[in-house]
Scaffold this active site. Structure first.
Site, PDB file in Angstrom:
ATOM      1  CD  GLN A 236     -10.815  -4.652  -3.158  1.00  0.00           C
ATOM      2  OE1 GLN A 236     -10.844  -3.756  -3.991  1.00  0.00           O
ATOM      3  NE2 GLN A 236      -9.971  -5.665  -3.239  1.00  0.00           N
TER       4      GLN A 236
ATOM      5  N   GLY B 150      -9.727   4.139  10.647  1.00  0.00           N
ATOM      6  CA  GLY B 150     -10.965   3.369  10.549  1.00  0.00           C
ATOM      7  C   GLY B 150     -10.792   1.945  11.029  1.00  0.00           C
ATOM      8  CG  ASP B 151      -8.001  -0.466   9.121  1.00  0.00           C
ATOM      9  OD1 ASP B 151      -9.082  -0.525   8.505  1.00  0.00           O
ATOM     10  OD2 ASP B 151      -6.895  -0.375   8.551  1.00  0.00           O
TER      11      ASP B 151
ATOM     12  CG  PHE C  48      -1.751   1.221   1.407  1.00  0.00           C
ATOM     13  CD1 PHE C  48      -2.783   1.505   0.540  1.00  0.00           C
ATOM     14  CD2 PHE C  48      -1.520   2.088   2.470  1.00  0.00           C
ATOM     15  CE1 PHE C  48      -3.575   2.636   0.712  1.00  0.00           C
ATOM     16  CE2 PHE C  48      -2.299   3.219   2.660  1.00  0.00           C
ATOM     17  CZ  PHE C  48      -3.336   3.498   1.772  1.00  0.00           C
TER      18      PHE C  48
END
Length: 327
Positions: free
Chosen positions: A173, A256-257, A102
């Site tokens: 996704q 967010g994770d 990433f």
């Protein structure tokens, strides 16, 4: 409660651009964009949505199962995760591909431009949840987070076949999924996770209204950045939880994770959604103060103080069992 987290496992390359992306974009040339940003800093960190969430769950005292695909270069990362309470036994190691990458550049306004290389993640579709359950035991919840799209669909179908409760987190996704695939991923999910932008994109991609989405899921948890979290469910008024304010944002990657880890850790221990969301917001605020998605540290004392300052003593009391269970 045992949680299996399926999804991406990656290495993050995080760059910082001192200017503003918006100042470099020409409104009448957006169909011919060719830009290069000179970054001031580069940090190489462990990442991937599933690994980030599993790390957070492990730090908060649970022992999550991590389900994903990696390359042969994963071994040092595996040791790190195991040291932080994550069961990596179900992770598939590719014989030919590298662990996913990433690459993300953040500007002065905390806007981000990112590219994700799937690498070994493409082999996640070869993982059979039924075999994972046979080897590792039956989880109480499966979180389907961003992954190879075929893997996400396969894991969701397996949850239905096995009668496993599952939560859906399609997020990054959504742009790759068809209308029918989005519907397949959310139908019957106990919880659906998105951020504010993704919530609108999910409705657009699925062809469903918000009310129609709520008819298909148990509850819909939407993060709104500084505006906090909104939890919606059919037949009841939405629940809104304010964010924990932070003095300085160092890096928003992985926030967010971290919220998902805190929220799921709270609900895993039977905490009402309001307080589980407060725990998620407190963990997310901690991550905002660090570069990288797994570089933060949590302690019972600091987390209790953050909860008390943001939400009052009732929050600390309600979440005391969660705090006692931390590693």
């Amino acid at each position: 409660m045992r949680i299996a987290v399926t999804g991406s496992i990656a290495t993050d390359h995080l760059l910082t651009f001192p200017g503003r992306f918006a100042e470099q974009l020409l409104a009448d040339r957006l169909d011919r964009v060719s830009l290069s940003f000179l970054a001031d800093g580069l940090d190489v960190r462990r990442g991937g949505v599933a690994a980030n969430i599993a790390f957070g769950l492990g730090v908060l005292g649970l022992r999550p199962l991590l389900v994903g695909a990696v390359g042969a270069d994963f071994e040092p990362y595996r040791v790190w995760l195991k040291d932080h309470g994550v069961d990596t036994e179900p992770v598939r190691v590719s014989e030919t591909l590298h662990t996913a990458r990433f690459v993300c550049t953040t500007d002065a306004d905390q806007n981000q431009i990112a590219t994700f290389y799937a690498g070994a993640m493409a082999e996640a579709r070869e993982i059979d949840l039924r075999e994972v359950v046979a080897r590792c035991g039956r989880p109480d919840l499966v979180l389907i987070s961003p992954d190879d799209p075929a893997a996400m669909l396969r894991h969701t179908a397996a949850c239905r076949e096995l009668g496993l409760p599952f939560a859906s987190d399609p997020s990054q996704q959504l742009a790759r999924l068809t209308r029918d695939e989005v519907r397949e991923l959310i139908d019957g999910a106990g919880r659906l996770f998105t951020n504010e932008y993704e919530s609108a994109l999910l409705c657009e991609r699925s062809g469903l209204t918000e009310a129609e989405v709520l008819d298909r899921v148990g509850s819909w948890v939407t993060t709104h950045g500084e505006a906090g979290v909104r939890i919606s469910a059919a037949g009841r008024a939405p629940l809104t939880v304010p964010a924990v304010q932070v003095g300085q944002v160092v890096d928003p990657t992985g926030v967010g994770d971290a919220f998902r880890a805190g929220f799921l850790a709270g609900t895993a221990r039977g905490v009402p959604e309001r307080y589980a969301a407060q725990l998620g917001c407190a963990v997310a605020a901690t991550v905002l103060g660090h570069t990288g998605t797994q570089e933060y540290r949590l302690s019972r004392t600091s987390l209790a103080a953050r909860l008390r300052a943001a939400y009052g003593p009732a929050s600390e009391t309600e979440l005391s069992a969660c705090l006692r269970g931390m590693r």
